[in-house]
Design an enzyme around this catalytic site. Sequence first.
Site, short mmCIF file in Angstrom:
data_model
loop_
_atom_site.label_atom_id
_atom_site.label_comp_id
_atom_site.label_asym_id
_atom_site.label_seq_id
_atom_site.Cartn_x
_atom_site.Cartn_y
_atom_site.Cartn_z
N CYS A 100 0.80 -1.24 0.07
CA CYS A 100 -0.04 -0.10 0.11
C CYS A 100 0.98 1.04 -0.04
CB CYS A 100 -0.93 0.13 1.12
SG CYS A 100 -2.12 -1.25 1.34
N TRP A 148 -2.45 -2.79 -1.81
CA TRP A 148 -2.06 -4.39 -1.77
C TRP A 148 -3.02 -5.15 -0.68
CZ3 TRP A 148 -0.29 -8.26 1.15
CH2 TRP A 148 0.23 -9.61 0.43
N GLY A 156 -0.72 -0.55 6.35
CA GLY A 156 -0.26 -1.25 7.57
C GLY A 156 -1.57 -2.32 8.02
N GLU A 177 18.44 -17.14 -7.11
CA GLU A 177 17.86 -15.72 -7.38
C GLU A 177 17.34 -15.70 -8.93
OE1 GLU A 177 16.60 -13.31 -6.07
OE2 GLU A 177 16.91 -11.54 -7.78
N LYS A 199 13.32 -14.92 -9.87
CA LYS A 199 13.07 -13.83 -10.66
C LYS A 199 12.18 -14.32 -11.85
CE LYS A 199 14.03 -11.27 -9.47
NZ LYS A 199 14.40 -10.58 -8.22
N GLU A 213 8.49 -15.06 -10.46
CA GLU A 213 7.95 -14.00 -10.20
C GLU A 213 7.20 -13.12 -11.24
OE1 GLU A 213 11.50 -11.38 -8.24
OE2 GLU A 213 9.31 -10.95 -7.59
N HIS A 218 18.74 -37.09 -5.62
CA HIS A 218 18.13 -37.59 -4.49
C HIS A 218 16.61 -37.57 -4.79
CE1 HIS A 218 22.02 -38.49 -2.99
NE2 HIS A 218 22.69 -37.29 -3.42
N LYS A 265 6.07 -4.60 -3.80
CA LYS A 265 7.44 -4.40 -3.21
C LYS A 265 7.13 -3.89 -1.80
CE LYS A 265 11.29 -2.74 -5.24
NZ LYS A 265 12.12 -3.92 -5.83
C1 F6R Z 1 11.83 -10.12 -5.37
C2 F6R Z 1 11.65 -9.28 -4.31
C3 F6R Z 1 11.48 -9.57 -3.04
C4 F6R Z 1 12.38 -8.69 -2.07
C5 F6R Z 1 11.77 -8.90 -0.50
C6 F6R Z 1 12.67 -8.29 0.66
O1 F6R Z 1 12.23 -9.63 -6.65
O2 F6R Z 1 11.92 -8.03 -4.41
O3 F6R Z 1 11.91 -10.73 -2.70
O4 F6R Z 1 13.56 -9.00 -2.24
O5 F6R Z 1 10.61 -8.80 -0.44
O6 F6R Z 1 12.41 -6.85 0.23
P1 F6R Z 1 13.65 -5.73 0.99
O7 F6R Z 1 14.75 -6.10 0.35
O8 F6R Z 1 12.78 -4.58 0.66
O9 F6R Z 1 13.67 -6.20 2.37
#
Ligand code: F6R
Length: 606
Positions: free
Chosen positions: A2, A75, A100, A479, A483, A486, A502, A601
């Site tokens: 949000c 969100w 929040g 990673e 990537k 997602e 395994h 994010k």
């Molecule tokens: C994936 C991504 C998330 C963040 C995670 C932690 O591309 O961006 O997995 O890495 O939510 O976020 P921060 O780094 O802001 O604590």
Amino acid sequence: MCGIVGYVGKKDCTNVLIDALSKLEYRGYDSAGIAILDNDSIKVKKTKGELKILEEKLRSDSTFHGHCGIGHTRWATHGEPSDINSHPHGNARLSIVHNGIIENYKELKSFLEKKGYVFESQTDTETVAKLLDFYYSGDPMEAITRVVKEIEGSYALGIIFKDFPDTVFAVRKDSPMIVGVGDDEYFIASDVPAFLKYTNRYILIEENEIVRINSSGVSVTDIHGIDVNKQVSVADWDMESAEKGGFEHFMLKEINEQPTAIKTTITPRISNGMPDLSECGITPERLAAYNNIFIVACGTAMHAGMLGKYIIEKLARVSVTVDVASEFRYRDPIISDNDLVILVSQSGETADTKEALRIAKEMGADTLGIVNVKGSFIAREADMVLYTHAGPEIAVASTKAYMVQIAMFYLFAFELAYAKGTISKEECVRLTSVLEQVPEKVGALLETQSSCQYIAHQLMNADSLLYIGRGLDYALSMEGSLKLKEVSYIHSESYAAGELKHGTISLVTDEMPVIAVATQRKLYEKTLNNVLEVKTRGAKVIFITHENINVSEEAADYVIGIPSIDDILMPMLAIVPLQLIAYYTSVAKGINPDKPRNLAKSVTVE
Ligand code: F6R
């Protein structure tokens, strides 16, 4: 999660609020809404879906103009994405936006229902709006103070009252919110990019400080009503950094910004050829005294920590434990005051990582934040902070922030290894100079990666795929896999190549794509054997290795050659094609990689 904004000034607040919200959509895009004060009345427009739907609705309403208002991009946590659950919430007297979670909203709701309030939405936020209405009898500060004393959980609230037609009120606890200070105009926002177009001056707001912005400026009081003097800081991010700058998506722009981001992150921390992290209080003596290191983070930041573990253990011979923050906080970790806990976070506001920081401090360990957002919670609360200088990362999928987090781990590992005496000064200088060559090599790599687009087209119809690697390549493949899944919605897993036999190899069927990362020469033959095992079972292999290694057709369907550098630094180059493959697969499938479904994010709720 949000985004909230608020504006008071001479401009048309509808346009400013929409513009500001467009910079916060990375925080959620389930719904959007604004409330403005116009001729002593509150007007609200809100709708399910992305901001552009709200914009369309506003275009057909020529009456929606004012100079003071609040906005929200959501969100969803409590209540599905719908018009009714969208923010702002309120009535004819007041309107609020919230980021929040109000944990005691059920008790408050039943109290308010007994007082005759009827609820329309399923949100926790509506409870705050109604509680505020309950306590409001002409004095906003009094009502806000009473509400803040009763609500539990996390909140950043933007509030307007009909009776105060040029004022936005705001308060926060455990959710970010800052005040933007322009010329005769003022903002509240979850993050700096929201108002960067108008001003780069901002004020950090502490927990439960109550903010008022109006035509005469900004005033801040504490919960007891006492004025608080605040300092104005200047953000070193510019407006362009929050725009797409000619790229189709933020994700692609941010991948391309990596050479600059690495340079700005490492250059100020190299002195006389040696890493120098003394800015935050790290000294060789302090480093040498640590027994164990814990790295705690979530998602991509945790993957940066995984690489950090391999690098630190290899070079400095110090034991490193990597934890997902949501596990760390409940697993009762064994940490002593001779240990260092490193919290890695782009936003510095991730709820689980914040809690991990609190626990680490409680246990007496030293804490170090590796953080991108200045003044964020983790940056402020950790004993030491090293800022990564990636600039604002807008795309939901993290790319450049990951790159600079690992760059920071290299500097840290080199300095630690030298402090522990496991590498000589000459070797430390040599490794640091190789690190300094990385930005240029990443730049060159970005120029030559059209093959990633081709590979993306080969992957786009896959249901599932595997990423495999050993050692650093395994950490990197975690990673790569995240990537891809997602942004492309293709199921993928990363596996330690030697672990396939395994169990997981039973998943390999004809044409299943397997992305093999093999940049560690010592482990090359081992990984190659694992690749042959999947290849003979029908897998379609994309093989990522040094460009001067000749990979036979028997082992790979496609080969991506990476320019050579010391093996230990290869992940900084090999991550680039992994990011690009994810990006182009997303685009090939018609997905907007900047806004993958269900994600936001900055995960500020647990
Ligand atoms: C994936 C991504 C998330 C963040 C995670 C932690 O591309 O961006 O997995 O890495 O939510 O976020 P921060 O780094 O802001 O604590």
